[in-house]
Design an enzyme around this catalytic site. Structure first.
Site, PDB file in Angstrom:
ATOM      1  N   GLY A   1      26.012 -38.748  -3.794  1.00 35.57           N
ATOM      2  CA  GLY A   1      25.836 -37.434  -3.157  1.00 35.57           C
ATOM      3  C   GLY A   1      24.357 -37.090  -3.093  1.00 35.57           C
ATOM      4  N   HIS A   2      23.660 -37.312  -4.206  1.00 32.95           N
ATOM      5  CA  HIS A   2      22.220 -37.029  -4.250  1.00 32.95           C
ATOM      6  C   HIS A   2      21.446 -37.996  -3.350  1.00 32.95           C
ATOM      7  CE1 HIS A   2      23.573 -35.704  -8.421  1.00 32.95           C
ATOM      8  NE2 HIS A   2      23.017 -34.596  -7.969  1.00 32.95           N
TER       9      HIS A   2
ATOM     10  N   GLN B   1      20.393 -21.234 -14.879  1.00 31.10           N
ATOM     11  CA  GLN B   1      21.620 -21.158 -14.086  1.00 31.10           C
ATOM     12  C   GLN B   1      22.876 -21.473 -14.897  1.00 31.10           C
ATOM     13  OE1 GLN B   1      20.098 -24.321 -11.424  1.00 31.10           O
ATOM     14  NE2 GLN B   1      22.201 -25.010 -11.293  1.00 31.10           N
TER      15      GLN B   1
ATOM     16  N   GLY C   1      23.336 -30.077  -0.606  1.00 32.69           N
ATOM     17  CA  GLY C   1      24.656 -30.610  -0.283  1.00 32.69           C
ATOM     18  C   GLY C   1      25.653 -29.523   0.078  1.00 32.69           C
TER      19      GLY C   1
ATOM     20  N   LYS D   1      28.620 -29.790  -0.606  1.00 34.15           N
ATOM     21  CA  LYS D   1      29.500 -29.739  -1.784  1.00 34.15           C
ATOM     22  C   LYS D   1      29.392 -28.386  -2.485  1.00 34.15           C
ATOM     23  CE  LYS D   1      31.293 -31.161  -5.855  1.00 34.15           C
ATOM     24  NZ  LYS D   1      30.517 -30.477  -6.832  1.00 34.15           N
ATOM     25  N   ASP D   2      28.155 -27.847  -2.529  1.00 41.04           N
ATOM     26  CA  ASP D   2      27.913 -26.533  -3.150  1.00 41.04           C
ATOM     27  C   ASP D   2      27.679 -25.530  -2.010  1.00 41.04           C
ATOM     28  OD1 ASP D   2      27.576 -27.265  -6.195  1.00 41.04           O
ATOM     29  OD2 ASP D   2      26.534 -28.802  -5.049  1.00 41.04           O
TER      30      ASP D   2
ATOM     31  N   GLN E   1      26.067 -22.172  -2.761  1.00 44.06           N
ATOM     32  CA  GLN E   1      24.658 -22.372  -3.110  1.00 44.06           C
ATOM     33  C   GLN E   1      23.820 -22.591  -1.841  1.00 44.06           C
ATOM     34  OE1 GLN E   1      23.151 -24.849  -6.489  1.00 44.06           O
ATOM     35  NE2 GLN E   1      22.900 -26.391  -4.906  1.00 44.06           N
TER      36      GLN E   1
HETATM   37  P1  AMP Z   1      22.973 -31.015  -8.687  1.00 42.31           P
HETATM   38  O1  AMP Z   1      22.228 -32.154  -9.304  1.00 42.31           O
HETATM   39  O2  AMP Z   1      24.420 -30.986  -9.014  1.00 42.31           O
HETATM   40  O3  AMP Z   1      22.274 -29.691  -8.882  1.00 42.31           O
HETATM   41  O4  AMP Z   1      22.934 -31.276  -7.111  1.00 42.31           O
HETATM   42  C1  AMP Z   1      21.726 -31.472  -6.421  1.00 42.31           C
HETATM   43  C2  AMP Z   1      21.997 -31.486  -4.943  1.00 42.31           C
HETATM   44  O5  AMP Z   1      22.926 -32.531  -4.624  1.00 42.31           O
HETATM   45  C3  AMP Z   1      22.622 -30.177  -4.448  1.00 42.31           C
HETATM   46  O6  AMP Z   1      22.076 -29.849  -3.184  1.00 42.31           O
HETATM   47  C4  AMP Z   1      24.078 -30.547  -4.337  1.00 42.31           C
HETATM   48  O7  AMP Z   1      24.786 -29.767  -3.392  1.00 42.31           O
HETATM   49  C5  AMP Z   1      23.976 -31.982  -3.879  1.00 42.31           C
HETATM   50  N1  AMP Z   1      25.235 -32.702  -4.159  1.00 42.31           N
HETATM   51  C6  AMP Z   1      25.892 -32.794  -5.346  1.00 42.31           C
HETATM   52  N2  AMP Z   1      27.035 -33.496  -5.202  1.00 42.31           N
HETATM   53  C7  AMP Z   1      27.117 -33.835  -3.898  1.00 42.31           C
HETATM   54  C8  AMP Z   1      28.069 -34.558  -3.116  1.00 42.31           C
HETATM   55  N3  AMP Z   1      29.186 -35.068  -3.650  1.00 42.31           N
HETATM   56  N4  AMP Z   1      27.829 -34.720  -1.787  1.00 42.31           N
HETATM   57  C9  AMP Z   1      26.703 -34.200  -1.229  1.00 42.31           C
HETATM   58  N5  AMP Z   1      25.750 -33.517  -1.909  1.00 42.31           N
HETATM   59  C10 AMP Z   1      25.971 -33.335  -3.223  1.00 42.31           C
END
Ligand code: AMP
Length: 275
Positions: A36-37, A61, A145, A147-148, A151
């Site tokens: 995802g990242h 957060q 993403g 996904k959020d 956010q």
């Molecule tokens: P995080 O490390 O969880 O804070 O996520 C960092 C970034 O990665 C944020 O913009 C999330 O929305 C994105 N992200 C996390 N999981 C996914 C996923 N499965 N698909 C796409 N983007 C993602």
């Protein structure tokens, strides 16, 4: 790939890049990186000169009873992933908030429900860290993403409201072949929980496939599919303004949050208006 751990060094690097006319693309993360990242890095790589990724587990957060202390970490694996996806500079600050840090960014309205209701203070923490990261990194483009979804909406609102000259690039949710949305928190799931966690994406897909236009009836029809220990919310909202809908008469988003075992999971999907 250069690794920077001091915030003042990152500020100097970003000022140098901007003087040299280099467009910075930026992917903020909390680490324990997965596809995802890296999909967000791939999205920005061809669109910028310098790709910056940050890894910072932002204490602001996390609520008092949340998983800040046990948030998974893998700095070496993360650095290898960043390198493999064309990152020029990896920012892993050890001194991000100075002792006299006093500013908090609060985005109203779009934060009042969904995860904003179940995680008080969460989005203020997110908006604050992202605003400071934007100041430190100085990006022209930043990827977040879908996904959020809430956010992403909050960040778009903040960037518009504060007239930040940054293009927000959304990235589609990356899923396992069986539909589970990738998340750093999936690693907490036991094999049995992992199977039940699939019920989130299954319920959202059922909502997409349903002909029902009445939102209450639509939600009721998929509730039995959710094999979760606690449902935090299942909502249908306008996809841009996050206003709750009673009828699917415009582009919408279905969002779900639930606890499976000890792990809080979220997911969302687009819902087209019903004819
Ligand atoms: P995080 O490390 O969880 O804070 O996520 C960092 C970034 O990665 C944020 O913009 C999330 O929305 C994105 N992200 C996390 N999981 C996914 C996923 N499965 N698909 C796409 N983007 C993602």
């Amino acid at each position: 790939m250069r690794i920077v751990t001091r915030t003042d060094e990152m500020i100097r690097a970003s000022r140098d890049l901007s003087r040299a006319g280099q467009a910075v693309g930026f992917v903020p993360t909390m680490g324990f990186l997965h596809e995802g990242h890296t999909s967000l890095m791939d999205l920005l790589r061809p669109r910028c000169h310098t790709l910056v990724v940050s890894i910072f587990v932002n204490p602001l957060q996390f609520g008092p009873n949340e998983d800040l202390d046990r948030y998974p970490r893998d700095p070496e694996g993360d650095a290898a992933r960043c390198q493999a996806h064309g990152t020029d500079l990896l920012f892993m600050p050890t001194d991000f908030y100075p002792p006299d840090f006093r500013t908090h960014v609060r985005v109203d309205h779009v934060t009042r429900h969904l995860c904003g209701a179940s995680r008080p203070g969460h989005f203020e923490g997110v908006a604050t860290v992202v605003a400071r990261l934007f100041g430190v990194v100085g990006p022209r483009l930043a990827a977040f993403g879908e996904k959020d979804w809430q956010q992403l909406t909050v960040i778009r609102r903040m960037v518009d409201d504060l007239a930040m000259d940054i293009q927000i690039v959304p990235g589609p949710t990356v899923r396992e072949p069986d539909g589970l949305a990738l998340s750093s928190r999936n690693k907490y799931l036991s094999p049995q929980d992992r199977i039940r966690a699939l019920s989130l994406s299954r319920a959202l897909r059922a909502m997409q496939a349903s002909p029902l236009a009445d939102v209450e009836a639509l939600k009721r029809s998929v509730l039995p599919l959710l094999e979760v220990d606690a449902l935090h919310y299942l909502e249908v909202v306008g996809d841009q303004d996050l206003e709750p809908l009673s009828t699917l008469d415009r582009p919408a988003r279905a969002l779900v949050a639930a606890r499976v075992g000890t792990t809080r999971l979220i997911d969302n999907m687009a819902l087209a208006p019903r004819a």
